[in-house]
Design an enzyme around this catalytic site. Structure first.
Site, PDB file in Angstrom:
ATOM      1  N   ARG A 140       0.776  -1.123   0.033  1.00 34.45           N
ATOM      2  CA  ARG A 140       0.060   0.100   0.002  1.00 34.45           C
ATOM      3  C   ARG A 140       1.000   1.139  -0.041  1.00 34.45           C
ATOM      4  O   ARG A 140       0.562   2.371  -0.531  1.00 34.45           O
ATOM      5  CB  ARG A 140      -0.883   0.074   1.200  1.00 34.45           C
ATOM      6  CG  ARG A 140      -2.380   0.792   0.697  1.00 34.45           C
ATOM      7  CD  ARG A 140      -3.172   1.159   1.983  1.00 34.45           C
ATOM      8  NE  ARG A 140      -2.592   2.097   3.049  1.00 34.45           N
ATOM      9  CZ  ARG A 140      -3.406   2.554   3.848  1.00 34.45           C
ATOM     10  NH1 ARG A 140      -4.445   2.481   3.924  1.00 34.45           N
ATOM     11  NH2 ARG A 140      -2.696   3.474   4.617  1.00 34.45           N
TER      12      ARG A 140
ATOM     13  N   ASP B  27      -6.164  -6.748 -12.366  1.00 32.19           N
ATOM     14  CA  ASP B  27      -6.161  -5.821 -11.383  1.00 32.19           C
ATOM     15  C   ASP B  27      -4.654  -5.230 -11.212  1.00 32.19           C
ATOM     16  O   ASP B  27      -4.597  -4.313 -11.678  1.00 32.19           O
ATOM     17  CB  ASP B  27      -6.623  -6.521 -10.089  1.00 32.19           C
ATOM     18  CG  ASP B  27      -6.846  -5.878  -8.684  1.00 32.19           C
ATOM     19  OD1 ASP B  27      -6.958  -4.602  -8.865  1.00 32.19           O
ATOM     20  OD2 ASP B  27      -7.116  -6.335  -7.894  1.00 32.19           O
TER      21      ASP B  27
ATOM     22  N   HIS C 115     -13.684  -9.285  -6.906  1.00 35.57           N
ATOM     23  CA  HIS C 115     -13.067  -9.813  -5.855  1.00 35.57           C
ATOM     24  C   HIS C 115     -14.267 -10.886  -5.190  1.00 35.57           C
ATOM     25  O   HIS C 115     -14.243 -11.965  -5.689  1.00 35.57           O
ATOM     26  CB  HIS C 115     -12.447  -9.100  -4.825  1.00 35.57           C
ATOM     27  CG  HIS C 115     -11.123  -8.367  -5.395  1.00 35.57           C
ATOM     28  ND1 HIS C 115     -10.331  -8.771  -5.797  1.00 35.57           N
ATOM     29  CD2 HIS C 115     -11.404  -6.890  -5.365  1.00 35.57           C
ATOM     30  CE1 HIS C 115      -9.426  -7.804  -6.207  1.00 35.57           C
ATOM     31  NE2 HIS C 115      -9.999  -6.505  -5.761  1.00 35.57           N
TER      32      HIS C 115
HETATM   33 ZN    ZN Z   1      -9.090  -3.213  -8.022  1.00 31.29          ZN
END
Ligand code: ZN
Length: 449
Positions: A81, A321, A270
């Protein structure tokens, strides 16, 4: 009007693999498909097994800059992140156009003819709109055109940094770039984007963490007026479900259902941690589920219930993704191989079903209803997978599709035709040196990181 004729050594036509298939394409559409045919004069030869163009139903183009770098320090969620935010901070319309062009060109080389770009880096670093408020969206649209693939720009509403029991948390830091401040301003900006040739505009709700229920309702209304697809990240991590249950007393899927978002044009991305009630809701509303197995395993998310979804007739599409790798064949086989690990048994999804997820279901999920099969009237997308590479040589003719899905990779894709135009030929992109373009564009964004 442009006409082109292709001769495929083998091709997946309907449910069958046929030999010596001639495909004629006029003005980007397939006008004839003939098996057991001689090679017509002037036809372009496509060796190996030709499959329909694949759809990458979930992409964030700039995440391509993170590949490899996020694996350092044992690749924890936090290293991922931190780097993702660092990259998001450094983007501007020019360097994003170059990075996305290179990323989409890598997709073209992997047999992807259309991408669903889940786009949320909208504004300047402090949240001020650019002079063209859609400068970043236009950069992505231009990038897809330069790379030779179609794009569905899923323009994403993002309002909050998260929710806790007290309600929404305002965005901070780089998240300010993502926010339009309210759904109405988002709708005004997104309404300026137009569908054309290889471009569709759709909507996305970032997640139940980032958008309140009333604003979700506005996104759904906007999309339904335009007949556009709507996507949302749903239940990727258990923590997201816990926070949602605490605030709403419902699962993320339940919250989206309550806002009227679910329907045939909705794709849940997801769906890793779903209840059986969630699965029933998707089934009842004829939604699509987009799995991103290589990202879900990279981030340690878990394994979504693809067996239950298929049993409940929920269509599954696939996406790369975060671009930990860009290989739709790997995404497709990962779905089945994950099920094998979980169930300790083999053979839940067959190769034909996995191909349908990567093709027909994917294109429909991002709003291209006439793509994903080699048939008259469909878009002229053809992808040749080598059957004589070091990975695929020696296969039986009767197992050509199984070999492509379970043993081949993006590196075995030799030729790619999108809307009748040859984009990749003999493992080379026709207009872009892709590795060089990636090296330059990623270097420009990441610098010494
Ligand atoms: Zn995504």
């Amino acid at each position: 009007v442009t006409d082109a004729t292709f001769w495929c050594e083998r091709a997946v036509v309907g449910a069958a693999t046929e030999q010596s298939v001639v495909v004629e394409i006029s003005d980007g559409r397939i006008v004839s498909v003939t098996a057991d045919s001689a090679v017509p004069v002037g036809a372009t030869r496509l060796p190996g097994l030709v499959i329909p163009g694949m759809a990458n139903a979930h992409s964030h183009a700039f995440h391509r800059a993170l590949r490899g770098r996020t694996q350092v320090d044992r690749g924890s969620f936090w290293t991922w992140r931190d780097l993702m935010y660092k990259a998001a901070e450094r983007l501007n319309p020019d360097n994003y156009r170059r990075l996305a062009t290179a990323t989409f060109a890598e997709m073209a080389m992997a047999g992807i003819s259309a991408v669903g770009e889940f786009h949320y880096v909208h504004h300047q670093l402090d949240g001020t709109p650019y002079e063209d408020p859609n400068a970043m969206g236009h950069a992505l649209i231009d990038a897809a055109a330069a790379a030779g693939i179609r794009i569905t720009l899923l323009d994403t509403l993002y309002l909050y940094g998260g929710i806790d029991a007290d309600g929404p948390i305002p965005p901070t830091g780089v998240q300010l770039r993502f926010s339009d401040l309210c759904a109405q301003r988002w709708a005004e900006r997104a309404s300026e984007l137009r569908d054309r040739g290889g471009v569709r505009v759709g909507a996305a709700i970032h997640s139940v963490r980032a958008v309140d229920q009333e604003s979700m309702r506005e996104v759904a209304a906007w999309a339904s007026r335009r007949g556009a697809p709507v996507h949302a990240h749903v239940s990727e991590q258990p923590a997201e479900n816990d926070a949602c249950l605490l605030h709403y007393g419902r699962t993320p899927t339940g919250v989206l259902a309550g806002a009227g978002v679910l329907g045939p044009k909705f794709t849940s991305v997801h769906g890793t941690h779903l209840t059986s009630a969630d699965v029933s809701l998707y089934s009842r509303h004829d939604c699509t589920m987009c799995f991103c197995p290589t990202t879900e395993r990279d981030l340690g998310d878990g394994i979504g219930p693809s067996d239950q979804l298929v049993e409940s007739n929920v269509a599954i599409s696939l996406g790369t993704d975060s671009h930990a790798c860009i290989d739709m064949l790997e995404e497709a086989r990962a779905l089945e191989l994950n099920e094998r690990l979980r169930s300790v048994s083999r053979g839940i999804h067959r190769a034909e079903q996995l191909l349908t997820m990567a093709t027909v279901a994917g294109h429909r999920s991002i709003g291209w209803d006439n793509a994903g099969t080699i048939a008259v009237g469909q878009r002229g997308d053809l992808v040749a997978v080598s059957l004589d590479s070091v990975r695929t040589a020696g296969t039986a003719a009767s197992a050509a599709l199984e070999t492509a899905i379970f043993a081949a990779g993006a590196c075995d894709i030799t030729d790619v035709v999108v809307d009748g135009k040859i984009v990749v030929q003999e493992r080379r992109h026709r207009s872009i040196n892709v590795s060089e373009a990636l090296f330059d564009a990623i270097g420009e964004v990441m610098g010494d990181v």
